[in-house]
Design an enzyme around this catalytic site. Structure first.
Site, PDB file in Angstrom:
ATOM      1  N   VAL A 115      28.180 -14.118 -19.807  1.00  0.00           N
ATOM      2  CA  VAL A 115      28.613 -14.517 -21.155  1.00  0.00           C
ATOM      3  C   VAL A 115      28.858 -13.354 -22.110  1.00  0.00           C
ATOM      4  CG1 VAL A 115      27.680 -16.855 -21.209  1.00  0.00           C
ATOM      5  CG2 VAL A 115      26.215 -14.934 -21.851  1.00  0.00           C
ATOM      6  N   HIS A 148      18.866 -37.624 -33.912  1.00  0.00           N
ATOM      7  CA  HIS A 148      19.137 -39.016 -33.539  1.00  0.00           C
ATOM      8  C   HIS A 148      18.649 -40.031 -34.575  1.00  0.00           C
ATOM      9  CE1 HIS A 148      19.849 -36.885 -29.910  1.00  0.00           C
ATOM     10  NE2 HIS A 148      18.597 -36.846 -29.497  1.00  0.00           N
ATOM     11  N   ASP A 192      25.752 -35.387 -30.501  1.00  0.00           N
ATOM     12  CA  ASP A 192      24.483 -36.086 -30.646  1.00  0.00           C
ATOM     13  C   ASP A 192      24.672 -37.319 -29.774  1.00  0.00           C
ATOM     14  OD1 ASP A 192      22.483 -37.949 -31.385  1.00  0.00           O
ATOM     15  OD2 ASP A 192      22.224 -36.918 -33.295  1.00  0.00           O
ATOM     16  N   HIS A 193      24.097 -37.304 -28.567  1.00  0.00           N
ATOM     17  CA  HIS A 193      24.533 -38.320 -27.603  1.00  0.00           C
ATOM     18  C   HIS A 193      24.162 -39.742 -28.041  1.00  0.00           C
ATOM     19  CE1 HIS A 193      20.489 -37.465 -26.066  1.00  0.00           C
ATOM     20  NE2 HIS A 193      20.504 -38.709 -25.643  1.00  0.00           N
TER      21      HIS A 193
HETATM   22  P1  NAD Z   1      20.185 -25.632 -17.472  1.00  0.00           P
HETATM   23  O1  NAD Z   1      19.157 -24.578 -17.681  1.00  0.00           O
HETATM   24  O2  NAD Z   1      20.024 -26.597 -16.358  1.00  0.00           O
HETATM   25  O3  NAD Z   1      21.596 -24.934 -17.262  1.00  0.00           O
HETATM   26  C1  NAD Z   1      21.986 -23.787 -17.943  1.00  0.00           C
HETATM   27  C2  NAD Z   1      23.321 -23.267 -17.421  1.00  0.00           C
HETATM   28  O4  NAD Z   1      23.660 -22.087 -18.126  1.00  0.00           O
HETATM   29  C3  NAD Z   1      23.330 -22.905 -15.943  1.00  0.00           C
HETATM   30  O5  NAD Z   1      24.580 -23.281 -15.412  1.00  0.00           O
HETATM   31  C4  NAD Z   1      23.241 -21.385 -15.975  1.00  0.00           C
HETATM   32  O6  NAD Z   1      23.839 -20.742 -14.872  1.00  0.00           O
HETATM   33  C5  NAD Z   1      23.995 -21.054 -17.213  1.00  0.00           C
HETATM   34  N1  NAD Z   1      23.597 -19.768 -17.773  1.00  0.00           N
HETATM   35  C6  NAD Z   1      22.393 -19.436 -18.278  1.00  0.00           C
HETATM   36  N2  NAD Z   1      22.392 -18.147 -18.687  1.00  0.00           N
HETATM   37  C7  NAD Z   1      23.631 -17.663 -18.454  1.00  0.00           C
HETATM   38  C8  NAD Z   1      24.264 -16.392 -18.669  1.00  0.00           C
HETATM   39  N3  NAD Z   1      23.618 -15.361 -19.214  1.00  0.00           N
HETATM   40  N4  NAD Z   1      25.555 -16.256 -18.317  1.00  0.00           N
HETATM   41  C9  NAD Z   1      26.224 -17.278 -17.774  1.00  0.00           C
HETATM   42  N5  NAD Z   1      25.675 -18.501 -17.545  1.00  0.00           N
HETATM   43  C10 NAD Z   1      24.404 -18.699 -17.868  1.00  0.00           C
HETATM   44  O7  NAD Z   1      20.364 -26.361 -18.877  1.00  0.00           O
HETATM   45  P2  NAD Z   1      20.847 -27.889 -19.154  1.00  0.00           P
HETATM   46  O8  NAD Z   1      19.681 -28.779 -19.021  1.00  0.00           O
HETATM   47  O9  NAD Z   1      22.055 -28.168 -18.368  1.00  0.00           O
HETATM   48  O10 NAD Z   1      21.180 -27.851 -20.719  1.00  0.00           O
HETATM   49  C11 NAD Z   1      22.290 -27.173 -21.254  1.00  0.00           C
HETATM   50  C12 NAD Z   1      22.368 -27.446 -22.740  1.00  0.00           C
HETATM   51  O11 NAD Z   1      22.436 -28.828 -22.983  1.00  0.00           O
HETATM   52  C13 NAD Z   1      21.159 -26.942 -23.520  1.00  0.00           C
HETATM   53  O12 NAD Z   1      21.611 -26.519 -24.778  1.00  0.00           O
HETATM   54  C14 NAD Z   1      20.314 -28.177 -23.690  1.00  0.00           C
HETATM   55  O13 NAD Z   1      19.516 -28.116 -24.838  1.00  0.00           O
HETATM   56  C15 NAD Z   1      21.384 -29.223 -23.830  1.00  0.00           C
HETATM   57  N6  NAD Z   1      20.967 -30.561 -23.489  1.00  0.00           N
HETATM   58  C16 NAD Z   1      20.565 -30.871 -22.208  1.00  0.00           C
HETATM   59  C17 NAD Z   1      20.219 -32.165 -21.887  1.00  0.00           C
HETATM   60  C18 NAD Z   1      19.819 -32.524 -20.483  1.00  0.00           C
HETATM   61  O14 NAD Z   1      19.644 -33.704 -20.235  1.00  0.00           O
HETATM   62  N7  NAD Z   1      19.650 -31.600 -19.565  1.00  0.00           N
HETATM   63  C19 NAD Z   1      20.271 -33.155 -22.855  1.00  0.00           C
HETATM   64  C20 NAD Z   1      20.695 -32.835 -24.151  1.00  0.00           C
HETATM   65  C21 NAD Z   1      21.047 -31.529 -24.435  1.00  0.00           C
END
Ligand code: NAD
Length: 488
Positions: free
Chosen positions: A86, A240, A177-178
């Protein structure tokens, strides 16, 4: 309206959210014909995957949804993968080259959806690079879709916002905001504004109080580390719960256009009575679950990655007052918590008692008030509680319920929240996303509560796992002459 062709560039493509929600949602949209024939997706993340590995991964996440192998193969052929760092411009230059190539191959008109499914600490860097490295400079639209949390207080949210606004206009930012993607949350508007029965009564002359509950049965599971830095107030209330409050409280918009609805929501947020450090505890109570009563569940402080003396709340109940003509004097009660007896999100609108009771009821002294219940999840539907005459000669009444439930087949066809939100973002409809003004106003409301609670250690744990919450939450309503309607 037609969905325009677009390239979705997904940051965090190997993550949990992408797998559980985003790929299945894209597939459902595809199957329903809602994705233009020229759609393409580039997934990026740190891992050194290639297109084949990525396509297998996407396939696994949607395989349960169909038996149509050919359709799946066609679907996944639109997915491309690039390993990505990134903070490295070279990564973005590679990304741009592939994006331009796909733009031509699929005739995407330069339309791009940048979906950041990653930790918010990366949002600013990514947004900067997208602009500097010329990924946003195309003929078509360039929209940024971002996940929660949007900051952890007002100053951090402002900083994050300033970062992304360097590269994207507010109109191109889609903050997810799902809850706003949920069918029955969207239904709040229709119930209010499409029924002669409700809108005339939707005020302090006829409504005594409104209760919004979002209860979970789960504890923090393996998310203890994250939850310790958040808590129920920031995880649920700021976004929410207050979003649902604003949809219930807002004035009728002049149209259903996104701008018109947003401006009414913002006005609703602005008329919420602000709290002060001195008044917080009159309006809000907090809780943290202890071990279950029969030793079957751990207390929060015993969970993985949780401080054994943690001051983090797993439960919040509060009273929100609106100082405006419509709502003066009507409490909006909200409560949300983990390890409650039932998983349920619902809204109960309690109408005022009729001026006098002409009816005798043998079992109870009083008539039940009329209630409008909006079931958001897991059931979806509406129930209206009325009083009707009991069969027989006496003038006795019975409570009756008129129910409308989204039936099984309806639910199967009900698009998932993410499916609707992705579709909306592609079509450029920002109604069900949160505008910066809403984010800022809700943080300023919540920050005072957080500060008051930071300054004062709570007497935790104060509710056993598997119960409805601390006693103080009941007292919050009792002092106003009300009680929480049961969870189920
Ligand atoms: P996760 O940790 O499973 O996935 C993170 C992703 O980011 C991975 O694909 C990883 O490879 C990538 N990543 C991390 N650091 C990186 C870097 N330096 N360079 C490139 N890629 C990088 O996280 P998630 O659960 O999928 O959540 C992602 C976002 O969604 C977060 O902001 C979280 O708060 C939000 N969110 C998640 C959920 C859920 O149900 N999992 C629900 C609501 C919101």
């Amino acid at each position: 309206s037609e969905t325009p062709s677009a390239l979705t560039i997904l940051f965090g493509a190997t993550g949990d959210l992408a797998k559980r929600k985003l790929y299945p949602s894209l597939y459902r949209l595809y199957r329903k014909g809602h994705l233009a024939s020229g759609f393409a997706v580039i997934g990026t993340a740190r891992r050194e995957w290639d297109n084949d590995i990525f396509r297998e991964h996407v396939k696994k996440s949607v395989i349960e949804l169909t038996t149509d192998q050919d359709q799946i193969e066609e679907f996944i052929s639109h997915f491309y993968y690039l390993p990505h760092d990134v903070s490295d411009s070279n990564s973005y230059i590679e990304l741009r080259t592939l994006a331009n190539e796909l733009d031509n191959r699929y005739s995407l008109g330069g339309n791009r959806l940048f979906y950041l499914a990653m930790a918010p600490e990366f949002f600013g860097t990514i947004a900067d690079h997208l602009k500097q490295d010329n990924l946003t400079d195309t003929e078509g639209f360039g929209r940024l879709v971002i996940e929660k949390p949007f900051g952890h207080d007002l100053p951090s949210a402002q900083e994050l916002n300033a970062q992304i606004r360097r590269s994207f206009d507010e109109k191109d930012i889609y903050r997810i905001d799902h809850y706003l993607g949920k069918e029955m949350v969207q239904n709040i508007e229709s119930i209010r504004f499409a029924n002669a029965l409700f809108e005339p009564l939707w005020n302090n002359r006829y409504i005594s109080n409104i209760q919004i509950t979002s209860s979970e049965t789960l504890g923090v599971e393996e998310r203890g580390g994250y939850y310790e830095t958040s808590g129920a107030l920031k995880d649920m209330v700021q976004n929410h719960m207050l979003q649902m409050v604003s949809l219930l409280a807002m004035e009728p918009p002049i149209s259903l256009q996104d701008d018109d609805i947003r401006s009414e929501k913002v006005r609703a947020f602005r008329s919420m009575r602000p709290l002060t450090l001195e008044t917080v505890n009159e309006y809000f109570v907090r809780g943290q679950y202890g071990p279950g009563e029969n030793g079957d569940m751990l207390g929060y402080r015993e969970e993985l990655n949780v401080n054994p003396e943690s001051n983090t709340e797993t439960y919040v109940a509060g009273k929100v007052m609106f100082d405006n003509f419509r709502w003066a004097g009507v409490p909006f009660y909200i409560r949300t918590g983990k390890r409650m007896p039932l998983k349920s999100t619902k809204i109960v609108v309690q109408f005022k008692d009729i001026p006098m009771n002409l009816y005798y009821r043998p079992d109870e002294q009083e008539l039940e008030p009329n209630l409008l219940v909006i079931h958001i999840q897991p059931e979806e539907g509406i129930t209206l509680h009325l009083n009707a005459k009991r069969a027989g000669h006496q003038l006795e009444t019975n409570p009756v319920k008129l129910s409308y439930a989204n039936s099984g087949t309806d639910i199967m066809n009900t698009p998932e929240a993410y499916e609707k939100l992705i579709h909306d973002a592609m079509r450029g409809d920002s109604t069900n996303f949160t505008h910066w003004d809403e984010v800022a106003l809700s943080w300023s409301f919540v920050d005072v509560i957080a500060e008051a609670w930071r300054n004062e250690k709570a007497a935790y744990p104060n509710y056993p796992a598997g119960t409805t919450g601390p006693k103080a939450a009941d007292e919050l309503l009792e002092q106003d002459g009300f009680f929480w309607w049961p969870l189920d």
